[in-house]
Design a protein around this motif. Sequence first.
Motif, PDB file in Angstrom:
ATOM      1  N   THR A  33     -47.020  50.285  -4.073  1.00 47.07           N
ATOM      2  CA  THR A  33     -45.785  51.061  -4.203  1.00 47.07           C
ATOM      3  C   THR A  33     -46.079  52.284  -5.078  1.00 47.07           C
ATOM      4  N   ARG A  82     -35.414  52.953  -6.153  1.00 51.95           N
ATOM      5  CA  ARG A  82     -35.724  52.742  -4.730  1.00 51.95           C
ATOM      6  C   ARG A  82     -36.939  53.574  -4.307  1.00 51.95           C
ATOM      7  N   ALA A  83     -37.118  54.747  -4.906  1.00 49.94           N
ATOM      8  CA  ALA A  83     -38.290  55.570  -4.583  1.00 49.94           C
ATOM      9  C   ALA A  83     -39.561  54.928  -5.136  1.00 49.94           C
ATOM     10  N   ASP A  85     -45.116  51.564   9.280  1.00 46.77           N
ATOM     11  CA  ASP A  85     -46.166  50.905   8.501  1.00 46.77           C
ATOM     12  C   ASP A  85     -47.564  51.143   9.082  1.00 46.77           C
ATOM     13  N   TRP A 124     -45.209  59.264  -0.904  1.00 41.11           N
ATOM     14  CA  TRP A 124     -43.911  59.816  -0.495  1.00 41.11           C
ATOM     15  C   TRP A 124     -43.876  60.016   1.020  1.00 41.11           C
ATOM     16  N   GLY A 125     -44.923  60.618   1.579  1.00 37.51           N
ATOM     17  CA  GLY A 125     -44.947  60.898   3.011  1.00 37.51           C
ATOM     18  C   GLY A 125     -45.125  59.665   3.864  1.00 37.51           C
ATOM     19  N   SER A 177     -49.751  54.316   7.754  1.00 32.33           N
ATOM     20  CA  SER A 177     -50.543  54.226   6.525  1.00 32.33           C
ATOM     21  C   SER A 177     -51.658  53.195   6.670  1.00 32.33           C
ATOM     22  N   SER A 190     -44.658  56.556   3.182  1.00 32.88           N
ATOM     23  CA  SER A 190     -43.619  55.525   3.049  1.00 32.88           C
ATOM     24  C   SER A 190     -42.433  55.810   3.960  1.00 32.88           C
ATOM     25  N   ARG A 191     -42.370  56.991   4.507  1.00 36.72           N
ATOM     26  CA  ARG A 191     -41.279  57.354   5.415  1.00 36.72           C
ATOM     27  C   ARG A 191     -41.676  57.179   6.885  1.00 36.72           C
ATOM     28  N   LEU A 192     -42.926  56.834   7.123  1.00 38.32           N
ATOM     29  CA  LEU A 192     -43.440  56.639   8.480  1.00 38.32           C
ATOM     30  C   LEU A 192     -43.527  55.153   8.788  1.00 38.32           C
ATOM     31  N   ARG A 250     -41.004  52.229  -2.841  1.00 43.56           N
ATOM     32  CA  ARG A 250     -41.572  52.614  -1.541  1.00 43.56           C
ATOM     33  C   ARG A 250     -43.088  52.625  -1.666  1.00 43.56           C
TER      34      ARG A 250
END
Length: 175
Positions: free
Chosen positions: A148, A127-128, A69, A62-63, A72, A65-67, A131
Amino acid sequence: MDQEEICAEMDRVRNDYRDLVDTATVAELRKPTDGTKWNNEQLLFHMLFGYLLVRNLRILVWGFSRLPDGASRRFAALLNAGARPFHVINFVGSLFGARTLGYARMERLMDRVLSNLQTSLRTRPERALDRGMHFPVRWDPYFTDYMTLRDVYHYATQHYDHHRKQLTLASVRGS
């Protein structure tokens, strides 16, 4: 895989795990496994641990995937560099997990974790689930470079099925 297929896998695992623990004798549980340094009870705990791990991995996905690439990717590289200590901790934790929890608590914990994962999975929008983030491939043979959230939910069952084949319980060898 869609959400219901992954939930169905977890239902299968719930029933299988309960059956494995309920039908095994103490002597069988203490016997060595095939291809690991654990005995059957230790490996059963390790199989449960795979699902416990998913609870935390969901938060990481969750975290990250919002940053960007690269975040991670660097995190996965850092974890890959620490693979050796992870494997030691993973091994030692499984040595004592079953004895600490006991068989009945292991079953209840597996039931609870699977129910929570299923509820969580069913409430996630598509969509979640699509991610993802980079993973430390040296930590587990079922981790891929990029996974994912959907892959993470499915991962624990792949891990479970792999290790189930290594159990030397009569109920496994007879099936």
